[in-house]
Design an enzyme around this catalytic site. Structure first.
Site, PDB file in Angstrom:
ATOM      1  N   ARG A 236       5.340   6.789 -69.417  1.00  0.00           N
ATOM      2  CA  ARG A 236       6.092   7.823 -70.112  1.00  0.00           C
ATOM      3  C   ARG A 236       5.359   9.155 -70.007  1.00  0.00           C
ATOM      4  O   ARG A 236       4.129   9.207 -69.951  1.00  0.00           O
ATOM      5  CB  ARG A 236       6.280   7.460 -71.604  1.00  0.00           C
ATOM      6  CG  ARG A 236       7.325   6.393 -71.871  1.00  0.00           C
ATOM      7  CD  ARG A 236       8.730   6.907 -71.583  1.00  0.00           C
ATOM      8  NE  ARG A 236       9.766   5.938 -71.910  1.00  0.00           N
ATOM      9  CZ  ARG A 236      10.247   5.032 -71.072  1.00  0.00           C
ATOM     10  NH1 ARG A 236       9.744   4.943 -69.845  1.00  0.00           N
ATOM     11  NH2 ARG A 236      11.207   4.206 -71.446  1.00  0.00           N
ATOM     12  N   GLU A 265      12.334  15.860 -69.816  1.00  0.00           N
ATOM     13  CA  GLU A 265      13.165  15.392 -68.711  1.00  0.00           C
ATOM     14  C   GLU A 265      14.628  15.764 -68.950  1.00  0.00           C
ATOM     15  O   GLU A 265      15.098  15.724 -70.087  1.00  0.00           O
ATOM     16  CB  GLU A 265      13.027  13.878 -68.566  1.00  0.00           C
ATOM     17  CG  GLU A 265      11.609  13.460 -68.163  1.00  0.00           C
ATOM     18  CD  GLU A 265      11.476  11.958 -67.926  1.00  0.00           C
ATOM     19  OE1 GLU A 265      12.389  11.202 -68.355  1.00  0.00           O
ATOM     20  OE2 GLU A 265      10.478  11.545 -67.331  1.00  0.00           O
ATOM     21  N   HIS A 284      11.702   9.844 -62.609  1.00  0.00           N
ATOM     22  CA  HIS A 284      11.733   8.749 -63.585  1.00  0.00           C
ATOM     23  C   HIS A 284      12.572   7.588 -63.031  1.00  0.00           C
ATOM     24  O   HIS A 284      13.443   7.038 -63.707  1.00  0.00           O
ATOM     25  CB  HIS A 284      12.290   9.206 -64.930  1.00  0.00           C
ATOM     26  CG  HIS A 284      11.787   8.372 -66.074  1.00  0.00           C
ATOM     27  ND1 HIS A 284      11.499   8.894 -67.311  1.00  0.00           N
ATOM     28  CD2 HIS A 284      11.499   7.047 -66.166  1.00  0.00           C
ATOM     29  CE1 HIS A 284      11.077   7.939 -68.121  1.00  0.00           C
ATOM     30  NE2 HIS A 284      11.062   6.808 -67.443  1.00  0.00           N
TER      31      HIS A 284
END
Length: 324
Positions: A236, A265, A284
């Site tokens: 993360r 993000e 991601h």
């Protein structure tokens, strides 16, 4: 027969349909407007919710959902969910277990191999006609290199196996894992992981983001590493301090990094990491492949119907105290 209603906050994938379309006692609707205000207006009509992105699932939303029986994450992260509010309401929060664990472990190893072999640099320079780049910036072997894996959960365990398969020397730090279990997996447990930093060739972040882990890889930790070392983050954003990482990469305190998760993000095109030539970035996507998307979809949908059927697997529940 009154049907159970499921709010789906993501595209309805083939994996989700493979479970829900076999049930005549449920119906589902996809929501694309995921602001808190919009969800507040509708959540009271639903018995279950499937969450795909990082839109907040807040205490206000939980408080406006008297019918809600289960919230299912399409994945394993749940930073965006108010777990305490769900627990107070007696609503289980589920995750998809091992559905994408192998996928993230593979991506972590892909990052290490790409960094070691200068994949991005070599591709770019060969396209320019610089054939001598192979001697100007020599690649390295993974075999014999030291890697520290932060986290020995589902992903960390699988990554240990893959790193051992590359003949790497593997260390693991996880204060919640048994040292014997780490040794049985073929790795060496490390309590004081910071003391090992000067010896490492790779540092791989594979732990959950918590108050304890946020910022755990910062300026001090990066400064302690070798100038030839690499940092990999498929966990993360925020576990690795981004400003500190940018500074370390700019000043060549470390050789490079590979980053899949960002503090904010989606990361924008002006992100300071994107202007550096010693960093590899992905959107991601470490847990996203054709296979994992199907598995995660099927798993998160199965968690919902299992809850409705009274047979929810406790292993997939974050707040297990609500199960009684």
């Amino acid at each position: 027969m009154d049907k159970k209603r499921i709010m789906i906050q993501m595209p309805v994938t083939a994996g989700i349909r493979s479970v829900l379309d076999t049930r005549d006692d449920v119906e589902y609707e996809r929501f694309t407007e995921l602001s808190e205000e919009n969800i507040l207006q509708h959540i009271g009509n639903y018995d279950g919710a499937i969450l795909g992105g990082m839109a907040p699932f807040t205490a206000r939303i939980v408080g406006s959902a008297p019918r809600l029986r289960v919230v299912s994450r399409h994945g394993v992260g749940y930073n965006n969910v108010d777990v305490d509010a769900l627990t107070a309401a007696g609503v289980p929060l589920t995750v998809t277990g091992t559905a994408n664990s192998v996928t993230v472990a593979e991506h972590s190893l892909f990052f290490m191999m790409s960094l070691a072999k200068h994949g991005v640099l070599f591709d770019r320079e060969v396209r320019k006609g610089n054939w001598n780049i192979r001697f100007e910036n020599t690649a390295i072997d993974l075999a014999g290199r030291k890697v520290l894996i932060l986290g020995f959960g589902r992903i960390g365990r699988l990554l240990v196996k893959r790193c051992l398969g590359m003949d790497m020397e593997v260390f693991v730090h996880d204060p919640y894992a048994s040292g014997d279990a780490v040794r049985e997996a073929g790795a060496e447990p490390v309590a004081d992981w910071r003391s090992l930093l000067p010896q490492l060739d790779f540092l791989s972040v594979n732990c959950p983001k918590t108050d304890e882990t946020t910022g755990m890889v910062g300026a001090t930790e990066l400064a302690a590493m070798k100038r030839t070392a690499y940092v990999v983050n498929t966990a993360r954003g925020g576990i690795v301090d981004e400003p500190a990482l940018v500074d370390a990469l700019e000043r060549r305190v470390i050789a490079g990094a590979a980053i899949d998760a960002f503090e904010v993000e989606p990361a924008t095109a002006d992100h300071p990491l994107f202007g550096l030539d010693n960093v590899l970035v992905t959107p991601h996507s470490a847990g996203v492949t054709e296979e994992s998307m199907f598995r995660m979809g099927a798993s998160c949908a199965q968690n919902v119907v299992d809850c409705f059927d009274g047979k929810l697997d406790p292993a997939n529940v974050v707040n297990r105290e609500v199960l009684g």
